[in-house]
Design a protein around this motif. Structure first.
Motif, PDB file in Angstrom:
ATOM      1  N   ILE A   5       0.846  -1.185   0.000  1.00 21.95           N
ATOM      2  CA  ILE A   5       0.000   0.000   0.000  1.00 21.95           C
ATOM      3  C   ILE A   5       0.879   1.231   0.000  1.00 21.95           C
ATOM      4  CG2 ILE A   5      -1.779   1.273   1.294  1.00 21.95           C
ATOM      5  CD1 ILE A   5      -2.691  -1.472   0.212  1.00 21.95           C
ATOM      6  N   LYS A  27      -5.565   6.398   9.138  1.00 25.66           N
ATOM      7  CA  LYS A  27      -6.198   5.546  10.149  1.00 25.66           C
ATOM      8  C   LYS A  27      -7.261   4.641   9.526  1.00 25.66           C
ATOM      9  CE  LYS A  27      -7.177   8.939  13.066  1.00 25.66           C
ATOM     10  NZ  LYS A  27      -7.753   9.608  14.241  1.00 25.66           N
ATOM     11  N   ARG A  28      -8.047   5.237   8.610  1.00 22.02           N
ATOM     12  CA  ARG A  28      -9.111   4.442   7.975  1.00 22.02           C
ATOM     13  C   ARG A  28      -8.516   3.269   7.204  1.00 22.02           C
ATOM     14  NH1 ARG A  28     -10.839   4.312   3.344  1.00 22.02           N
ATOM     15  NH2 ARG A  28      -9.862   6.256   2.678  1.00 22.02           N
ATOM     16  N   ARG A  29      -7.443   3.532   6.492  1.00 27.54           N
ATOM     17  CA  ARG A  29      -6.805   2.462   5.724  1.00 27.54           C
ATOM     18  C   ARG A  29      -6.272   1.358   6.633  1.00 27.54           C
ATOM     19  NH1 ARG A  29      -4.686   4.060   0.278  1.00 27.54           N
ATOM     20  NH2 ARG A  29      -5.620   6.082  -0.158  1.00 27.54           N
ATOM     21  N   ARG A  31      -7.238   0.571   9.557  1.00 29.16           N
ATOM     22  CA  ARG A  31      -8.352  -0.170  10.160  1.00 29.16           C
ATOM     23  C   ARG A  31      -8.871  -1.209   9.176  1.00 29.16           C
ATOM     24  NH1 ARG A  31     -10.285   3.984  12.942  1.00 29.16           N
ATOM     25  NH2 ARG A  31     -11.303   4.817  11.102  1.00 29.16           N
ATOM     26  N   GLN A  32      -8.973  -0.821   7.903  1.00 25.52           N
ATOM     27  CA  GLN A  32      -9.451  -1.760   6.887  1.00 25.52           C
ATOM     28  C   GLN A  32      -8.476  -2.914   6.682  1.00 25.52           C
ATOM     29  OE1 GLN A  32     -10.321   0.876   3.525  1.00 25.52           O
ATOM     30  NE2 GLN A  32     -12.484   0.465   3.860  1.00 25.52           N
ATOM     31  N   LEU A  33      -7.201  -2.641   6.930  1.00 24.76           N
ATOM     32  CA  LEU A  33      -6.205  -3.705   6.788  1.00 24.76           C
ATOM     33  C   LEU A  33      -6.205  -4.624   8.008  1.00 24.76           C
ATOM     34  CD1 LEU A  33      -3.181  -1.762   5.260  1.00 24.76           C
ATOM     35  CD2 LEU A  33      -4.779  -3.274   4.079  1.00 24.76           C
ATOM     36  N   GLY A  34      -6.853  -4.182   9.065  1.00 31.19           N
ATOM     37  CA  GLY A  34      -6.912  -5.004  10.266  1.00 31.19           C
ATOM     38  C   GLY A  34      -5.679  -4.858  11.143  1.00 31.19           C
ATOM     39  N   VAL A  35      -5.005  -3.710  11.049  1.00 35.03           N
ATOM     40  CA  VAL A  35      -3.841  -3.446  11.904  1.00 35.03           C
ATOM     41  C   VAL A  35      -4.308  -3.353  13.363  1.00 35.03           C
ATOM     42  CG1 VAL A  35      -2.102  -1.683  12.463  1.00 35.03           C
ATOM     43  CG2 VAL A  35      -2.504  -2.334  10.091  1.00 35.03           C
ATOM     44  N   MET A  40      -2.257   0.904  15.728  1.00 36.29           N
ATOM     45  CA  MET A  40      -3.201   1.911  15.215  1.00 36.29           C
ATOM     46  C   MET A  40      -3.089   3.216  16.007  1.00 36.29           C
ATOM     47  SD  MET A  40      -5.611   1.832  12.889  1.00 36.29           S
ATOM     48  CE  MET A  40      -6.663   3.033  13.692  1.00 36.29           C
ATOM     49  N   VAL A  67       2.745   0.545   3.447  1.00 40.46           N
ATOM     50  CA  VAL A  67       2.455  -0.573   4.334  1.00 40.46           C
ATOM     51  C   VAL A  67       2.882  -1.865   3.666  1.00 40.46           C
ATOM     52  CG1 VAL A  67       0.711  -1.682   5.788  1.00 40.46           C
ATOM     53  CG2 VAL A  67       0.385   0.685   5.095  1.00 40.46           C
ATOM     54  N   ASP A  68       3.644  -2.664   4.367  1.00 35.83           N
ATOM     55  CA  ASP A  68       3.929  -4.016   3.885  1.00 35.83           C
ATOM     56  C   ASP A  68       3.707  -4.984   5.038  1.00 35.83           C
ATOM     57  OD1 ASP A  68       6.177  -3.946   5.522  1.00 35.83           O
ATOM     58  OD2 ASP A  68       7.486  -3.259   3.901  1.00 35.83           O
TER      59      ASP A  68
END
Lengths: 141, 435
Positions: A5, A27-29, A31-35, A40, A67-68
């Motif tokens: 990402i 933050k929204r991204r 959260r969607q990735l499940g971090v 977070m 993000v990786d």
């Protein structure tokens, strides 16, 4: 390692109306990735600080999110004015914020120390007249 | 009423009334509504039962499922737990007593004010705030919709939620216990019913927050009994039921009531779910860490703004302000005896878990792949956020595509572009001459 990402957020000098939008999107991204919640929260605090730093102190710049599978990399790059004494700037309570910024409740001199505290890896490079680059890495669990 | 998963929701869709318009889409704070095949669908995992869609739907297709008054007949004895916001529905009364007596007149054997529960909880929170080492600000656990919003959108703020039960739960425990002692009857013979201003509290009874099991047996909406209470409100009784809650407990009915009771000097009270979201965002960024306490209410004005109330929230708030002046002005820390603080369960006995409903995939690598695809799709969308596709925004539409719930041609603008290309090709074809 290639990142999965990648997102860039240009931040303009003194643009208080949009301040915080980049960190909200980051933050929204995540959260969607499940971090996880711990990471977070630290990214939330650090990304908001660094974004506000760009608005308040820089002549403009951009925030980059990568993000990786290892973690989150947040890089802030600006085009000036640069920090003359980084060790001084890293001290808690030290601030060069303008009256305008202070009247808005910013510039308490906690920004850089706060970023360092929240990131797992923190690096700052600066050259007066050229700009500042702050790199923060957050490990995923 | 539809119920697609085993997750309980009070908020439901009445398919027969739904026109398939897009009014509700944009107002949902967790992006839990989609319009597909000409009607709305609520995504169960995301819905927090705030009732925002009930308020916005002009066709009344969003409804709250609550218990009928007849449910009290299922128990030998029934106790009513009126939310303090109920008092604000009757602007002509001079004291709380007529409301309590009217509840008895429509079939409840006993009435126990939720405001008394709020008094106990006020004292408990005030004591909690003195404990060292807790995150700042502590966040109120009273509004179940706000707690669920945190579970879905701000899971990293869960440690901020104060681990004290809601006033209705505390009130229910005390009410049942006092009744059983007085009448010497077994607890299971007593039905405890909350008179609710909102669907969020109904859901919290069926799927408790921070508790293994709710002490409340059912919830009856204010709307359901308002008309039945009305004829009894004006009657003058020789021996009216006296309220025993304080001005603090009663004022929990409106926004800032709780904050004023537990931390008047350094708290923040925010009402309206979108406003609450914005401030939670700031708490997440550590911008409000100098605050001691945060009270968030999903409804505008606080519980007086609940979608199941009759009176508008401003009138109700004003009525409560006046009525509460007749109550004891003693602060709950003095009014509630110390013995009360250990006699009944006041603290959570279950943890609040994050709700991962926003996650694209359980596997983070898959989630990243989906997000990359999502971003690529989003780049090709017009960005009008018109809702014609049935998703609230272009971004959620891109998300719905990668989740496999719709296709790009569900975007009317994409479809038009595609049709234009096809039409041009047809013209080209038609103009092709025979060699």
């Amino acid at each position: 390692m290639s990142s999965f990402i990648h997102a860039e957020y240009p931040v303009a000098k003194g643009d208080y109306t949009r301040a915080g939008e980049a960190s909200t999107d980051i933050k929204r991204r995540l959260r969607q990735l499940g971090v996880g919640s711990n990471v977070m929260r630290r990214v939330a605090v650090a990304s908001y600080e660094v974004e506000l730093n760009l608005v308040i102190h820089s002549d403009g710049g951009k925030l980059t999110l990568d993000v990786d599978t290892d973690g989150v990399l947040l890089v802030s790059e600006d085009v000036g004015p640069g920090i003359p004494d980084i060790s001084m700037a890293m001290r808690e309570g030290y601030s060069t914020a303008s009256e305008e910024a202070r009247s808005l409740g910013f510039g308490a001199g906690m920004g850089l120390p706060n970023m360092k505290r929240n990131a797992d890896e923190f690096d700052i490079q600066s050259e007066v007249g050229k700009g500042t680059r702050i790199s923060m890495r957050f490990h995923l669990a | 009423m539809e119920q697609t998963t085993n997750r309980y929701h009070s908020v439901r869709l009445d398919v027969t009334r739904c026109k398939g318009c897009t009014n509700c889409l944009k107002h949902c704070p967790t992006e839990a509504i989609r319009v597909r095949d000409g009607r709305a669908h609520i995504i169960d995992e995301r819905c927090i039962d705030c009732g925002e869609c009930i308020r916005i739907c002009e066709y009344h297709a969003k409804v709250a499922v609550t218990d009928n008054l007849s449910a009290i007949k299922g128990f030998p004895h029934a106790i009513a737990l009126p939310a303090p916001s109920l008092y604000g529905q009757f602007k002509e009364i001079k004291s709380i007593s007529p409301v309590l007596d009217a509840l008895k007149a429509i079939g409840f054997e006993e009435v126990f004010e939720v405001a008394r529960g709020a008094d106990v909880v006020s004292r408990a929170i005030k004591e909690k705030l003195r404990e060292p080492g807790l995150p700042r600000p502590l966040i109120s656990s009273a509004c179940p919709a706000v707690v669920r919003l945190i579970q879905v959108r701000f899971p990293d703020l869960i440690p901020h939620i104060v681990d004290i039960r809601q006033p209705i739960e505390v009130a229910a425990e005390i009410a049942r216990d006092e009744f059983c002692r007085k009448h010497n009857c077994p607890p299971e013979d007593v039905g405890v019913f909350f008179i609710t201003p909102c669907p969020a509290k109904m859901t919290a009874i069926r799927s408790p927050i921070g508790q293994q099991k709710s002490a409340v047996d059912g919830a009856i909406s204010v709307m359901e009994i308002y008309g039945k209470l009305m004829p009894h409100i004006g009657r003058i009784l020789t021996n009216p039921t006296q309220p025993s809650s304080t001005i603090y407990g009663v004022r929990w009915a409106a926004s800032s009531g709780e904050a004023d009771a537990v931390c008047p000097d350094n708290s923040l009270a925010v009402d309206g779910i979108q406003n609450v979201s914005r401030v939670l965002e700031e708490i997440e960024n550590n911008m409000l860490s100098d605050l001691v306490f945060f009270e968030g209410n999903a409804c505008t004005g606080g519980c007086v703004g609940g979608p199941l109330n009759f009176e508008n929230n401003y009138v109700a708030k004003n009525a409560i302000r006046k009525l509460s002046r007749a109550c004891s002005r003693e602060h709950p820390t003095e009014h509630v005896p110390a013995s009360m603080m250990t006699k009944y369960p006041l603290y959570f006995d279950a943890t609040i878990e994050p709700n991962p409903a926003m996650k694209l995939d359980d596997n983070i690598v898959e989630a990243m792949k989906k997000m990359s695809r999502m971003n690529a799709i989003l780049d090709g969308l017009p960005g009008y956020d018109c809702g014609s596709c049935g998703s609230p925004t272009c971004r959620t539409f891109a998300e719905d595509i990668v989740r496999g719930n719709c296709s790009e041609m569900d975007c009317i603008h994409k479809l038009k572009d595609q049709l234009k290309i096809m039409a041009e090709r047809m013209v080209e074809l038609a103009q092709t001459r025979r060699e």
